[in-house]
Each structure stands twice: as C-alpha cells, then as structure tokens.
Write a protein that holds these residues in place. Structure first.
Motif, PDB file in Angstrom:
ATOM      1  N   CYS A   1       0.853  -1.189   0.000  1.00  0.00           N
ATOM      2  CA  CYS A   1       0.000   0.000   0.000  1.00  0.00           C
ATOM      3  C   CYS A   1       0.884   1.233   0.000  1.00  0.00           C
ATOM      4  O   CYS A   1       2.105   1.125   0.107  1.00  0.00           O
ATOM      5  CB  CYS A   1      -0.921   0.019   1.220  1.00  0.00           C
ATOM      6  N   GLU A   2       0.249   2.392  -0.103  1.00  0.00           N
ATOM      7  CA  GLU A   2       0.967   3.638   0.115  1.00  0.00           C
ATOM      8  C   GLU A   2       0.177   4.481   1.093  1.00  0.00           C
ATOM      9  O   GLU A   2      -1.041   4.362   1.186  1.00  0.00           O
ATOM     10  CB  GLU A   2       1.229   4.400  -1.178  1.00  0.00           C
ATOM     11  N   VAL A   3       0.917   5.308   1.821  1.00  0.00           N
ATOM     12  CA  VAL A   3       0.312   6.222   2.789  1.00  0.00           C
ATOM     13  C   VAL A   3       0.913   7.599   2.519  1.00  0.00           C
ATOM     14  O   VAL A   3       2.122   7.726   2.319  1.00  0.00           O
ATOM     15  CB  VAL A   3       0.601   5.777   4.241  1.00  0.00           C
ATOM     16  N   ASN A   4       0.068   8.607   2.528  1.00  0.00           N
ATOM     17  CA  ASN A   4       0.544   9.968   2.261  1.00  0.00           C
ATOM     18  C   ASN A   4       1.506  10.443   3.343  1.00  0.00           C
ATOM     19  O   ASN A   4       1.205  10.377   4.530  1.00  0.00           O
ATOM     20  CB  ASN A   4      -0.622  10.949   2.194  1.00  0.00           C
ATOM     21  N   ILE A   5       2.666  10.917   2.866  1.00  0.00           N
ATOM     22  CA  ILE A   5       3.616  11.622   3.725  1.00  0.00           C
ATOM     23  C   ILE A   5       3.330  13.128   3.610  1.00  0.00           C
ATOM     24  O   ILE A   5       3.405  13.861   4.577  1.00  0.00           O
ATOM     25  CB  ILE A   5       5.076  11.331   3.293  1.00  0.00           C
ATOM     26  N   ARG A   6       3.006  13.554   2.385  1.00  0.00           N
ATOM     27  CA  ARG A   6       2.636  14.939   2.123  1.00  0.00           C
ATOM     28  C   ARG A   6       1.469  14.939   1.178  1.00  0.00           C
ATOM     29  O   ARG A   6       1.598  14.437   0.061  1.00  0.00           O
ATOM     30  CB  ARG A   6       3.834  15.686   1.521  1.00  0.00           C
ATOM     31  N   PRO A   7       0.264  15.438   1.515  1.00  0.00           N
ATOM     32  CA  PRO A   7      -0.060  15.897   2.873  1.00  0.00           C
ATOM     33  C   PRO A   7      -0.050  14.708   3.834  1.00  0.00           C
ATOM     34  O   PRO A   7      -0.425  13.598   3.456  1.00  0.00           O
ATOM     35  CB  PRO A   7      -1.465  16.487   2.733  1.00  0.00           C
ATOM     36  N   LYS A   8       0.390  14.962   5.022  1.00  0.00           N
ATOM     37  CA  LYS A   8       0.615  13.896   5.991  1.00  0.00           C
ATOM     38  C   LYS A   8      -0.694  13.265   6.462  1.00  0.00           C
ATOM     39  O   LYS A   8      -1.630  13.963   6.837  1.00  0.00           O
ATOM     40  CB  LYS A   8       1.377  14.449   7.189  1.00  0.00           C
ATOM     41  N   ASN A   9      -0.707  11.934   6.415  1.00  0.00           N
ATOM     42  CA  ASN A   9      -1.833  11.173   6.943  1.00  0.00           C
ATOM     43  C   ASN A   9      -1.311  10.385   8.147  1.00  0.00           C
ATOM     44  O   ASN A   9      -1.046   9.189   8.056  1.00  0.00           O
ATOM     45  CB  ASN A   9      -2.411  10.253   5.870  1.00  0.00           C
ATOM     46  N   GLU A  10      -1.123  11.100   9.241  1.00  0.00           N
ATOM     47  CA  GLU A  10      -0.485  10.519  10.418  1.00  0.00           C
ATOM     48  C   GLU A  10      -1.259   9.328  10.986  1.00  0.00           C
ATOM     49  O   GLU A  10      -0.664   8.322  11.361  1.00  0.00           O
ATOM     50  CB  GLU A  10      -0.298  11.590  11.500  1.00  0.00           C
ATOM     51  N   GLY A  11      -2.596   9.436  11.006  1.00  0.00           N
ATOM     52  CA  GLY A  11      -3.402   8.330  11.540  1.00  0.00           C
ATOM     53  C   GLY A  11      -3.204   7.051  10.743  1.00  0.00           C
ATOM     54  O   GLY A  11      -3.056   5.969  11.310  1.00  0.00           O
ATOM     55  N   SER A  12      -3.178   7.166   9.433  1.00  0.00           N
ATOM     56  CA  SER A  12      -2.972   5.997   8.583  1.00  0.00           C
ATOM     57  C   SER A  12      -1.568   5.430   8.756  1.00  0.00           C
ATOM     58  O   SER A  12      -1.379   4.208   8.788  1.00  0.00           O
ATOM     59  CB  SER A  12      -3.225   6.361   7.118  1.00  0.00           C
ATOM     60  N   MET A  13      -0.574   6.304   8.868  1.00  0.00           N
ATOM     61  CA  MET A  13       0.800   5.835   9.056  1.00  0.00           C
ATOM     62  C   MET A  13       0.924   5.056  10.359  1.00  0.00           C
ATOM     63  O   MET A  13       1.505   3.966  10.391  1.00  0.00           O
ATOM     64  CB  MET A  13       1.776   7.015   9.030  1.00  0.00           C
ATOM     65  N   ILE A  14       0.360   5.592  11.431  1.00  0.00           N
ATOM     66  CA  ILE A  14       0.402   4.895  12.726  1.00  0.00           C
ATOM     67  C   ILE A  14      -0.308   3.555  12.623  1.00  0.00           C
ATOM     68  O   ILE A  14       0.204   2.530  13.085  1.00  0.00           O
ATOM     69  CB  ILE A  14      -0.211   5.780  13.831  1.00  0.00           C
ATOM     70  N   PHE A  15      -1.485   3.537  12.002  1.00  0.00           N
ATOM     71  CA  PHE A  15      -2.246   2.296  11.844  1.00  0.00           C
ATOM     72  C   PHE A  15      -1.436   1.247  11.085  1.00  0.00           C
ATOM     73  O   PHE A  15      -1.315   0.102  11.525  1.00  0.00           O
ATOM     74  CB  PHE A  15      -3.572   2.562  11.111  1.00  0.00           C
ATOM     75  N   HIS A  16      -0.873   1.624   9.934  1.00  0.00           N
ATOM     76  CA  HIS A  16      -0.147   0.647   9.115  1.00  0.00           C
ATOM     77  C   HIS A  16       1.113   0.134   9.809  1.00  0.00           C
ATOM     78  O   HIS A  16       1.406  -1.064   9.753  1.00  0.00           O
ATOM     79  CB  HIS A  16       0.160   1.242   7.735  1.00  0.00           C
ATOM     80  N   GLU A  17       1.851   1.020  10.459  1.00  0.00           N
ATOM     81  CA  GLU A  17       3.043   0.572  11.183  1.00  0.00           C
ATOM     82  C   GLU A  17       2.664  -0.356  12.337  1.00  0.00           C
ATOM     83  O   GLU A  17       3.319  -1.375  12.563  1.00  0.00           O
ATOM     84  CB  GLU A  17       3.836   1.774  11.679  1.00  0.00           C
ATOM     85  N   LYS A  18       1.610  -0.023  13.041  1.00  0.00           N
ATOM     86  CA  LYS A  18       1.152  -0.864  14.156  1.00  0.00           C
ATOM     87  C   LYS A  18       0.709  -2.242  13.654  1.00  0.00           C
ATOM     88  O   LYS A  18       0.939  -3.252  14.311  1.00  0.00           O
ATOM     89  CB  LYS A  18       0.000  -0.155  14.879  1.00  0.00           C
ATOM     90  N   TYR A  19       0.105  -2.277  12.472  1.00  0.00           N
ATOM     91  CA  TYR A  19      -0.339  -3.555  11.902  1.00  0.00           C
ATOM     92  C   TYR A  19       0.851  -4.407  11.477  1.00  0.00           C
ATOM     93  O   TYR A  19       0.761  -5.633  11.434  1.00  0.00           O
ATOM     94  CB  TYR A  19      -1.288  -3.328  10.717  1.00  0.00           C
ATOM     95  N   GLY A  20       1.978  -3.769  11.143  1.00  0.00           N
ATOM     96  CA  GLY A  20       3.174  -4.520  10.747  1.00  0.00           C
ATOM     97  C   GLY A  20       3.736  -4.148   9.391  1.00  0.00           C
ATOM     98  O   GLY A  20       4.680  -4.783   8.910  1.00  0.00           O
ATOM     99  N   PHE A  21       3.196  -3.116   8.762  1.00  0.00           N
ATOM    100  CA  PHE A  21       3.732  -2.650   7.486  1.00  0.00           C
ATOM    101  C   PHE A  21       5.069  -1.949   7.715  1.00  0.00           C
ATOM    102  O   PHE A  21       5.268  -1.299   8.745  1.00  0.00           O
ATOM    103  CB  PHE A  21       2.765  -1.656   6.826  1.00  0.00           C
ATOM    104  N   VAL A  22       5.978  -2.088   6.744  1.00  0.00           N
ATOM    105  CA  VAL A  22       7.259  -1.388   6.779  1.00  0.00           C
ATOM    106  C   VAL A  22       7.437  -0.638   5.469  1.00  0.00           C
ATOM    107  O   VAL A  22       6.982  -1.081   4.412  1.00  0.00           O
ATOM    108  CB  VAL A  22       8.458  -2.343   7.010  1.00  0.00           C
ATOM    109  N   GLN A  23       8.103   0.492   5.540  1.00  0.00           N
ATOM    110  CA  GLN A  23       8.350   1.294   4.345  1.00  0.00           C
ATOM    111  C   GLN A  23       9.413   0.632   3.490  1.00  0.00           C
ATOM    112  O   GLN A  23      10.461   0.223   3.997  1.00  0.00           O
ATOM    113  CB  GLN A  23       8.785   2.701   4.747  1.00  0.00           C
ATOM    114  N   VAL A  24       9.144   0.541   2.177  1.00  0.00           N
ATOM    115  CA  VAL A  24      10.115  -0.015   1.234  1.00  0.00           C
ATOM    116  C   VAL A  24      10.522   1.007   0.178  1.00  0.00           C
ATOM    117  O   VAL A  24      11.329   0.711  -0.697  1.00  0.00           O
ATOM    118  CB  VAL A  24       9.580  -1.308   0.571  1.00  0.00           C
ATOM    119  N   GLY A  25       9.971   2.218   0.266  1.00  0.00           N
ATOM    120  CA  GLY A  25      10.325   3.278  -0.661  1.00  0.00           C
ATOM    121  C   GLY A  25       9.424   4.480  -0.465  1.00  0.00           C
ATOM    122  O   GLY A  25       8.491   4.453   0.342  1.00  0.00           O
TER     123      GLY A  25
END
Length: 174
Positions: free
Chosen positions: A129-153
């Motif tokens: 998946c992708e999550v917005n860094i700009r504009p920042k979607n902080e809630g989605s980033m926290i959710f995905h990291e908590k679920y176990g997603f890691v950034q690959v690019g």
C-alpha cells in the motif's frame, strides 16, 4: 476469522461489494479526500470488474467502509501500483481503504486487513500500500506501522503535490 486475534468493539460484516453500493462508496471516498484519490462512479465500476478484492463493511446493515485491493497485471494505471509491479512479482495492493470517521477506532480497519490477509494467503505472501507523507496522513501511518507494514520506498506524485510512503506487510504463514 482473521490472522491476528483481536476483540472488536462492535458487530460487523464484511461482504463482496455489489454495484448498488457504488454510489454510496463514491460519496464516502470523496469525503475521505485527500487521504485517498478522487474517483467517480465509472472508476468504481471499473474496479468492480478488475480487482481481486472489493469488499464492503457494514455495521447493523449500514455500509460504513470499503477496501479495494488487486494483484499485479491488472488494467490499472496508478503510479503507486506500477511502482510495486516493477519491484515485486507477487503482491496484493491496497488501492484504498475507507472507514466512516464516526466508526473509526473500533478495530474495523484491522478487521478489514485481517480479512484481506486471509483472502490473500494462498495468492501471495505480501500486502502492499501507500500512505501519504505529504499531505501527511499521520493516523494511517500509525495504523499501518502498528499492523506490521514497513516502508520499502517513497515516491512523489501528482506533479509534486503528494509524497507517499510505499509499504509492505508480510502475511504470516498459516
């Protein structure tokens, strides 16, 4: 039913999306901008015909969320989907997930991802998946990291208006 045990705070059902639900899904999508990209009814009808996973989530028969995901090789031209196609032979790409804001925080996003992981388990070993860094979607980033997603690019899109974190999740073997 999900891969990860979780106690949900409300009763819900997840079922295949039907065409009669698409007008409400388009409305929900547009209300979730800019966390997701804009779509119209024709886009949603196209999704309904090409994707592997298009499911709706209902609480007391009220549609409160949807998730759209697809494997490589589909007739879909999203730059983020294409980014993953260039790097992985196999994946389940989450194009969008939307939960009505009044129902967020009740574990429904996690329920959707558990259902998608179960659905994907015999097809691939990763969800992307992708999550917005700009504009920042902080809630989605926290959710995905908590679920176990890691950034690959990361990638800049929409002529520099957006930047996204491209993420993957390794589906646990059953």
């Amino acid at each position: 039913m999900g891969i990860l045990p979780y106690f949900f705070t409300m009763d819900f059902t997840i079922s295949e999306t039907i065409s009669d639900e698409l007008p409400l899904i388009v409305k929900m999508n547009q209300e979730a901008l800019p966390a997701v990209s804009s779509v119209n009814i024709n886009d949603m009808n196209h999704f309904l015909t090409i994707v592997d996973y298009f499911r709706s989530l209902k609480v007391e028969k009220k549609l409160v969320g949807f998730l759209i995901a697809l494997t490589p090789g589909k007739e879909y031209h999203s730059v983020n989907y294409k980014w993953f196609e260039k790097r992985f032979d196999s994946f389940m790409y989450v194009d969008r997930i939307v939960i009505d804001p009044s129902y967020q925080g009740n574990g429904l996003g996690k329920a959707f991802y558990n259902d998608l992981a179960d659905f994907s388990n015999n097809k691939t070993d990763r969800i992307t998946c992708e999550v917005n860094i700009r504009p920042k979607n902080e809630g989605s980033m926290i959710f995905h990291e908590k679920y176990g997603f890691v950034q690959v690019g990361t990638q800049t899109t929409e002529n520099g208006k957006k930047e996204v974190s491209l993420m993957k999740y390794k589906i646990p073997s059953i």
